[in-house]
Enzyme design. Sequence first.
Site, PDB file in Angstrom:
ATOM      1  N   ARG A  78      30.308  22.582  83.689  1.00 38.39           N
ATOM      2  CA  ARG A  78      30.450  22.412  85.144  1.00 38.39           C
ATOM      3  C   ARG A  78      29.136  22.708  85.842  1.00 38.39           C
ATOM      4  NH1 ARG A  78      34.957  26.843  86.052  1.00 38.39           N
ATOM      5  NH2 ARG A  78      33.290  27.877  84.936  1.00 38.39           N
ATOM      6  N   LYS A 185      38.191  29.207  66.959  1.00 36.12           N
ATOM      7  CA  LYS A 185      39.319  30.127  67.054  1.00 36.12           C
ATOM      8  C   LYS A 185      39.303  30.745  68.462  1.00 36.12           C
ATOM      9  CE  LYS A 185      37.258  34.485  66.100  1.00 36.12           C
ATOM     10  NZ  LYS A 185      37.558  35.834  66.247  1.00 36.12           N
ATOM     11  N   ASP A 214      36.474  28.536  61.151  1.00 39.05           N
ATOM     12  CA  ASP A 214      36.488  29.972  60.902  1.00 39.05           C
ATOM     13  C   ASP A 214      35.155  30.229  60.198  1.00 39.05           C
ATOM     14  OD1 ASP A 214      36.810  32.547  60.080  1.00 39.05           O
ATOM     15  OD2 ASP A 214      38.939  32.306  59.613  1.00 39.05           O
ATOM     16  N   HIS A 215      34.162  30.649  60.949  1.00 40.54           N
ATOM     17  CA  HIS A 215      32.811  30.681  60.372  1.00 40.54           C
ATOM     18  C   HIS A 215      32.703  31.685  59.216  1.00 40.54           C
ATOM     19  CE1 HIS A 215      32.480  34.034  63.191  1.00 40.54           C
ATOM     20  NE2 HIS A 215      31.581  34.511  62.373  1.00 40.54           N
ATOM     21  N   LYS A 219      30.410  31.857  55.027  1.00 37.26           N
ATOM     22  CA  LYS A 219      29.458  32.843  54.499  1.00 37.26           C
ATOM     23  C   LYS A 219      29.357  32.633  52.992  1.00 37.26           C
ATOM     24  CE  LYS A 219      30.572  36.370  57.952  1.00 37.26           C
ATOM     25  NZ  LYS A 219      29.348  36.773  58.582  1.00 37.26           N
ATOM     26  N   GLU A 253      33.850  47.431  61.941  1.00 39.21           N
ATOM     27  CA  GLU A 253      32.526  47.502  62.553  1.00 39.21           C
ATOM     28  C   GLU A 253      32.349  48.800  63.317  1.00 39.21           C
ATOM     29  OE1 GLU A 253      31.692  44.429  65.376  1.00 39.21           O
ATOM     30  OE2 GLU A 253      33.788  44.223  65.910  1.00 39.21           O
ATOM     31  N   ASP A 272      42.409  38.782  66.991  1.00 37.51           N
ATOM     32  CA  ASP A 272      40.959  38.574  66.858  1.00 37.51           C
ATOM     33  C   ASP A 272      40.530  38.464  65.391  1.00 37.51           C
ATOM     34  OD1 ASP A 272      38.299  38.394  67.835  1.00 37.51           O
ATOM     35  OD2 ASP A 272      37.962  40.502  67.321  1.00 37.51           O
ATOM     36  N   HIS A 277      40.120  35.467  60.062  1.00 37.02           N
ATOM     37  CA  HIS A 277      39.242  35.909  58.970  1.00 37.02           C
ATOM     38  C   HIS A 277      39.991  36.669  57.868  1.00 37.02           C
ATOM     39  CE1 HIS A 277      36.493  34.830  62.001  1.00 37.02           C
ATOM     40  NE2 HIS A 277      36.360  35.996  62.573  1.00 37.02           N
ATOM     41  N   LYS A 377      37.386  48.314  65.310  1.00 37.26           N
ATOM     42  CA  LYS A 377      36.107  48.537  65.980  1.00 37.26           C
ATOM     43  C   LYS A 377      35.820  50.026  66.087  1.00 37.26           C
ATOM     44  CE  LYS A 377      36.043  44.390  68.814  1.00 37.26           C
ATOM     45  NZ  LYS A 377      34.866  43.800  68.182  1.00 37.26           N
ATOM     46  N   LYS A 382      29.581  49.239  59.808  1.00 36.96           N
ATOM     47  CA  LYS A 382      29.932  47.817  59.708  1.00 36.96           C
ATOM     48  C   LYS A 382      30.040  47.489  58.222  1.00 36.96           C
ATOM     49  CE  LYS A 382      28.356  43.259  61.292  1.00 36.96           C
ATOM     50  NZ  LYS A 382      29.633  42.635  61.553  1.00 36.96           N
TER      51      LYS A 382
HETATM   52  P1  NDP Z   1      32.110  31.410  77.447  1.00 41.42           P
HETATM   53  O1  NDP Z   1      33.016  32.380  78.134  1.00 41.42           O
HETATM   54  O2  NDP Z   1      30.656  31.731  77.427  1.00 41.42           O
HETATM   55  O3  NDP Z   1      32.412  30.003  78.124  1.00 41.42           O
HETATM   56  C1  NDP Z   1      31.742  28.799  77.741  1.00 41.42           C
HETATM   57  C2  NDP Z   1      31.566  27.903  78.949  1.00 41.42           C
HETATM   58  O4  NDP Z   1      32.848  27.478  79.412  1.00 41.42           O
HETATM   59  C3  NDP Z   1      30.940  28.608  80.124  1.00 41.42           C
HETATM   60  O5  NDP Z   1      29.538  28.581  80.049  1.00 41.42           O
HETATM   61  C4  NDP Z   1      31.444  27.806  81.286  1.00 41.42           C
HETATM   62  O6  NDP Z   1      30.611  26.669  81.453  1.00 41.42           O
HETATM   63  C5  NDP Z   1      32.793  27.343  80.822  1.00 41.42           C
HETATM   64  N1  NDP Z   1      33.836  28.212  81.410  1.00 41.42           N
HETATM   65  C6  NDP Z   1      33.982  29.525  81.261  1.00 41.42           C
HETATM   66  N2  NDP Z   1      35.069  29.968  81.938  1.00 41.42           N
HETATM   67  C7  NDP Z   1      35.606  28.899  82.498  1.00 41.42           C
HETATM   68  C8  NDP Z   1      36.755  28.713  83.304  1.00 41.42           C
HETATM   69  N3  NDP Z   1      37.544  29.721  83.664  1.00 41.42           N
HETATM   70  N4  NDP Z   1      37.050  27.465  83.718  1.00 41.42           N
HETATM   71  C9  NDP Z   1      36.273  26.439  83.382  1.00 41.42           C
HETATM   72  N5  NDP Z   1      35.151  26.572  82.603  1.00 41.42           N
HETATM   73  C10 NDP Z   1      34.828  27.788  82.177  1.00 41.42           C
HETATM   74  O7  NDP Z   1      32.673  31.200  75.977  1.00 41.42           O
HETATM   75  P2  NDP Z   1      31.896  31.384  74.592  1.00 41.42           P
HETATM   76  O8  NDP Z   1      30.739  30.474  74.562  1.00 41.42           O
HETATM   77  O9  NDP Z   1      31.687  32.826  74.304  1.00 41.42           O
HETATM   78  O10 NDP Z   1      33.024  30.923  73.552  1.00 41.42           O
HETATM   79  C11 NDP Z   1      33.475  29.590  73.476  1.00 41.42           C
HETATM   80  C12 NDP Z   1      34.630  29.548  72.472  1.00 41.42           C
HETATM   81  O11 NDP Z   1      34.156  29.945  71.197  1.00 41.42           O
HETATM   82  C13 NDP Z   1      35.776  30.491  72.816  1.00 41.42           C
HETATM   83  O12 NDP Z   1      36.977  29.876  72.511  1.00 41.42           O
HETATM   84  C14 NDP Z   1      35.568  31.679  71.895  1.00 41.42           C
HETATM   85  O13 NDP Z   1      36.807  32.267  71.558  1.00 41.42           O
HETATM   86  C15 NDP Z   1      34.941  31.017  70.682  1.00 41.42           C
HETATM   87  N6  NDP Z   1      34.066  31.913  69.942  1.00 41.42           N
HETATM   88  C16 NDP Z   1      32.997  32.485  70.553  1.00 41.42           C
HETATM   89  C17 NDP Z   1      32.145  33.311  69.840  1.00 41.42           C
HETATM   90  C18 NDP Z   1      30.933  33.921  70.473  1.00 41.42           C
HETATM   91  O14 NDP Z   1      30.167  34.589  69.739  1.00 41.42           O
HETATM   92  N7  NDP Z   1      30.696  33.757  71.762  1.00 41.42           N
HETATM   93  C19 NDP Z   1      32.401  33.599  68.385  1.00 41.42           C
HETATM   94  C20 NDP Z   1      33.539  32.915  67.850  1.00 41.42           C
HETATM   95  C21 NDP Z   1      34.334  32.110  68.608  1.00 41.42           C
HETATM   96  P3  NDP Z   1      30.506  25.892  82.837  1.00 41.42           P
HETATM   97  O15 NDP Z   1      30.830  26.868  83.932  1.00 41.42           O
HETATM   98  O16 NDP Z   1      29.093  25.404  82.890  1.00 41.42           O
HETATM   99  O17 NDP Z   1      31.508  24.809  82.705  1.00 41.42           O
END
Ligand code: NDP
Length: 533
Positions: A78, A185, A214-215, A219, A253, A272, A277, A377, A382
Amino acid sequence: MRAESNQNGSEKTIIAPCVADPQDVSSECALVRPDDPCSIVILGATGDLTARKLMPSLFNLYRNQGLPEPFTIVGCGRTPLDHQGFRKKMENAVMSALDADHKTWQAFAKLLYYQTITYDDVSSFDHLKNFVKDLDKKNGTGGNRMFYLALPPSLYQPVTQMLGQAGLSVEGQEDNGWARLVVEKPFGRDLSTAIDLDQCIHAYFQERQVFRIDHYLAKETVQNILMFRFANAIFEPIWNRRYIDHISITAIEALGVEHRAGYYEQTGVIRDMFQNHMMQLFALTAMEPPSAFEANHVRDEKTKTYRCLRPFPVENLRDHLVLGQYRDGTIAGKKVPAYREEPGVNPHSLVPTFAMMKIMVDNWRWQGVPFYLTSGKRLARKLTEIAIQFKEVPHSMFRQTLGEHIIANRLTLGIYPEEKITLTFQTKTPGTRVRLRPVTMDFNYYKEQKGPVLDAYEKVLVDCMLGDQMLFWRQDGVELCWSFLTPILESCEECGDPGARLYPYEPGSWGPLEVQRLLKNASVVRSIERVPE
Ligand code: NDP
């Protein structure tokens, strides 16, 4: 270079050994380069996952020549950004994650584009479709597209619908090549939401187009469990109830919830860690040998193992489950807050940050062998490992001579921090007096390795491009695991007094004291706690 065909028929190129000695397999470049040109469309590209994992992984693949050619990356979100603004944002992310040289970055940045998108507006997705079509023509990416949902889970369904309605899931028509959907996930919050999500996905995508990540599975040491078990004849005959006393699978961890309180308050440790995992580590350890090393053969055997899980006796959960939440305390002389005092956490939260489960498997191989699964946690360290605790010798001829307990053999598959396999066994202490001492035999996974090693996200990205679903969840496995775990989630979250079942524990400890009661068996405690520092 040589070419091989995978199960979907698409070609992959094995990159030739990058050192002079082809006999030395340890030094081979273990990178498979997909041959199909393609684009990756990342939805949620302004987020944390893209910045910390996806973009550094794509960049690393690029500089190791692991991406197909041609290749493009289209970030969507967005947030209003132009291509240049997105490239700058990604440059900052990659530079803080990796040691990257500027010239290589500039070449890589030319693959990056950005589209501002409104997630609930189909015309926005029509616009995206036209944009990627034009890029396909311009860059020659053949209409092959991976759509990566790097979004909050609440957006998985609406965005999948929009992709489908815009015709982006269709393969082989209107200049489309293949179309794959990558889902992060969590796959739902419980059984019914997982089924809802799947129905929505399957309204537009077929199962072979869906990659549930599932990363952990990517590994190296986790993949190695199958090789270890099924490429060696000596372990399989003793991998059963006759010789194994119990198995403990631990993924803990030292960190607390950190900046992810909003997410964690909605999930807790069972959703989680266990739904994904832990259940995968369990399946790899307990499954029967597949007839072939192919995605559906391996996933069939995992699914069969999940079907053998004995349902939790919800009326007597105490003997099968310990839940905990960390309290405040001190770690290495530094004060740390309780979970309930962390920013963004409800001060009365009943969300578990620790769980230990005793699970039983009702089949011929594992009858009577408990599997102890532990995750949490703010614990002592870890650590991720699978410990196979063998039975004690049936009769000890040394007992009278030594008057001491003989420690049973233990095989440990270390996943973190030490990626190694360790076997402990008894030997004679040198000298005239007859004494036993336990010794360990170690295999360090990376000791002889000279070539590049793929990070877990690099591996899953390459496998999506290759269309190889081996390391991805299949929906039947997802549903069986939710069927297994949902009753305990309901019982802990909705029935009686959930607070009474949540045991506080000290930061830096090995979990609540209640764990000792669950184990009853001192050797289990040792297999978790006696880890070399
Ligand atoms: P974020 O919370 O950083 O959200 C990603 C993007 O989605 C944001 O930059 C935003 O982009 C958009 N967004 C966030 N909230 C909303 C909302 N309420 N409505 C509409 N758009 C929204 O997520 P992550 O990048 O941390 O994670 C993405 C997915 O990956 C999740 O499902 C998470 O469970 C999974 N995941 C994440 C990991 C991590 O390390 N971060 C590890 C493993 C899995 P914009 O506003 O530009 O649209």
